[in-house]
Design an enzyme around this catalytic site. Sequence first.
Site, PDB file in Angstrom:
ATOM      1  CB  ILE A 109      -0.955   0.038   1.220  1.00  0.00           C
ATOM      2  CG1 ILE A 109      -0.169  -0.022   2.536  1.00  0.00           C
ATOM      3  CG2 ILE A 109      -1.993  -1.061   1.121  1.00  0.00           C
ATOM      4  CD1 ILE A 109      -1.045   0.167   3.753  1.00  0.00           C
ATOM      5  CG  MET A 167      12.008   5.324   7.757  1.00  0.00           C
ATOM      6  SD  MET A 167      11.001   5.532   9.234  1.00  0.00           S
ATOM      7  CE  MET A 167      11.345   3.985  10.080  1.00  0.00           C
ATOM      8  CE  LYS A 173       7.641   2.866   7.655  1.00  0.00           C
ATOM      9  NZ  LYS A 173       7.373   4.237   8.080  1.00  0.00           N
ATOM     10  CG  ASP A 228       8.847  11.584   9.962  1.00  0.00           C
ATOM     11  OD1 ASP A 228       9.110  12.717   9.491  1.00  0.00           O
ATOM     12  OD2 ASP A 228       8.773  10.565   9.261  1.00  0.00           O
TER      13      ASP A 228
END
Length: 1007
Positions: free
Chosen positions: A85, A90, A110, A203
């Site tokens: 997706i 990173m 992730k 972030d």
Amino acid sequence: MERELYKRAKELFLRICDLPDEDRRAALDENCAGDPELRAEVEALLRHHDPSSAETAPLSPEATTAKREEPRIRSVGPYRIIREIGRGGMGVVYVGVREGDQFKRRLAIKVLKRGTDTERVLQRFDLERQVLSALNHAGIGRLFDAGETEDGVPYFAMEYVEGIPIDEYCDVHRLHIDERLELFSKVCAAVHYAHQNLVVHRDLKPGNIIVTKDGEPKLLDFGIAKLINPEMSLVTADPTAPEFRVMTPEYASPEQVRGDPITTASDVYSLGVLLYELLSGHRPYRIKSRVRAELERIICEEDPERPSTALSRIEALDTGDPTTTKTVTPESVSRSREERIERLRRRLAGDIDNIVLMAMRKEPQRRYVSAQQLAEDIHRHLKGHPVHARRDTFGYRMAKFIRRNRGGVAAALIIVILIVAGGVTSASGWWTAVEAKRQAVAAKQEALTQRDRALQQERIAEEATALADSRLVWIKAMSRTFAPDRDEAARDPTERQSSSDWPISVTLAQLELLSGAAQDDSVLKRELALGYNRIGDIQGSIRGRSHGDLKDALASYRKALAIQQEVASRTRRDPGLLRELSLTHLRIGDMLKRIGQTQEALEAYQTALDIRQGLLQASPTDHIAQRDLAIALSNVGEMYARLGDDALAIRHYNRSLTLREQLAAQKPEDLQSKRDLSSIYLRVGGRLDASGDHEAALQRYTAALTVRQELVEAEPENIAWRRDLAVAHYFVGRAHLRLDDPEAALPHLVQYFTVMQQRVWLDPESSRARGELAGAYEIIAGTKGMMGDWEAALEDYRKLQSMMHPLVDEHPEDTLHQLLLAASYEGIANARAELGDLTGAIEPARDAVTIYEELADADPDNARWRERLPAAMLNLGIRLVKADRRGEAMQHLQAALDRYEALADRDELDATGRSGMIETMHELSKLMAKLEDGDKALEYAERAVQLVEQPTPALLRDLALAYHLTGDDERAIENATLALTLLEGEEDTEAAELREVLEADLESYRR
């Protein structure tokens, strides 16, 4: 235009949203060929409809081919991968489910890129995973698990959130500013919750804040940046390394860029950047390089422009995809917020600008204490309450001043803070304590013996000086905090707090208290007078932004004057104090002029002039003294013009002109000297205009226009120069109207109207800006009428009237507002009459007469009102004649003539007044002829002809008709024939109609 585009995009979206990806692309290619804006709108709707479509089915064939060449990952740890997706610096994010989960709950997996310090990452996971997973907040995407793949690559398992990034969501749904602020407040609440649980995001950016289809924001990756390496110095890393990507430079705080310790203040900064982008569509910094030195220079040293100013930029933003950029223009920002760009700029200017910039201050300790405080300030703004954010110019300077001083200065700072918080009682107590100590020092000094005084004189003097310094610092701080200098503030109205925010009543109460406490201290008294003057400027200055409360301002100025006169009576000739006195007299003159006390205004201006003449005599080469005298001369000249003494008005204007020309020649690089010169050109032109020499007036106005164009070219961002240029356009346009050339006038008047409209958009509370815009409506409406477009003129006159009613209600003492209201009534009457509504024209004409009568009664010395009133009576009389109400018409026409004759007796009849008097006699002669009173008709016609060098065809027709009624047809034929001769070659409608009437008259005279 924007609504039409959105409608077309939505229709196309509904047709293709359920098609397969390939068919979607074909449909887009076919329907959006040559229309990239339409395609962008449809693609945005598609992404919102199916967030995964942007990743799983790219719209470009090249992207699809590249995607298919990558090996597909089927599992990550215990999770089965469904699809990819997203990708970032990173790593890659997938949708997956945990094997054996009977509920098939989808998670976002992730997978980090290789190269991260896996061992350290996993150690940190063991310590902090429980903390992060315990973040139980509706606005935070939860972290459920962490580990490493069989290949040793770290991964995270997080809550899967369906939606789109917050910036896209706001634009796709075209959220207005208030809606964006409400949505952003929810983000602040989630950030604050995490901070309370000792977790910092590090972030925050749009891609990490997803908004669901229900409109609820979810923060993702919360704590991930901290988990990866909390001690690393980001700016020393390789820009391509994974740890560098943790810090997104566009949203990073100065301490992140420098590698300093990170606190919750860093997230507050990033929230400020996010809010900046959501509101303006732009990012605060233009970062083109990832080189450490360049990043540090931009983020740590450059000050971002205000969001309201950034709206005007056109720039391409990095989307994170090297193959695409996002172009932001004023039009795209306006379209995505469904608001005109000017209205957006006005909406952001002031509180919102201040809120954003306070969150983004370079020093962490000067930002909002927390994300919650940032959200609270937003809520205060939305509710119309004062916000904590303020421009830091004064406060920051004052803080530095206090650090340079000691002792009593600290106490003064405390009392300023108390005043800002509304602590009048505490402030009064502080002052009482200071005064008590002062009295104790005085008593101690009195009680000491001569020997003791000799030993302790130095110490006591130092103590008394410290107390005086502390009072002086307090008075300066207080008066300047609540009343910023008008010259500085006038440069840009958007730079100022709303004048309604200033606690004037509190400041006045403190000034009253300090007036009694200052006693014989001349330094403190002078500061008090300056404080009263600054408060007066906020209350009612006509030379800058103010409340428009003229009488309140006059009271404050008079208090300042009384204090200055008292000090002057006990002080040897002090040029500085005398100049302050002259400035106060000028301020008082301004107020008296506007509230209709012309003679008193002249006296105030004359006093200022006398003071300044003395100052220049003492220092004949002083440029400031020369400029001051030139200003005073033009003010006095204006008052003589209003009193009807043109000779004295011109004399003062010419003296001012000579001084200003000398100053401009001596200092050709000085822009202010040029501006001063252009101002006196306008004044002199106005007198030429009033005398009937419109050509000479146009030359002066054009000279002023040329100078002011040069000023704007020299400083294009100077709002004051742009306003001055617009005023010069107004006078040039008016001169063209006086020369009966509306086509030449219109471009200049449109320039004036546009700038005045922009000023109101920027500062809708300013009574001065609103009044100037009203004046623009008046002259534009009159121009449209001259060009025959009476429908449009009537609409503009009605707009003028709707603007003036609230202004007159707010400030009934302001004669300028009453003048414009009367002008709206006159304009409506004229437009209705021209459109055939003869009866409907009467009442507005009568209302105009009533206003002018009130103005003339209140200020009988003002020649301006003495001229306006008979003109309004003439206009009403004409309306009554056309409605066949002859008795009333005769009454008002005769009253107008009486007024004009009174002006002539006082030698105050200028060219405009003379034309009005002739027109009144013309109307009376025609009316008497209708009533078949030949003697009276002849009397008025003959008197009118005597006032002109060359009789017009209309006046000759009056004579002919009157002679006919008195039985002298021979002279009637003679004058009618002469009138027809003068009309030869005239082709306009009015001339054709008069020619037809005269020809019919001649036939009847010859029978």
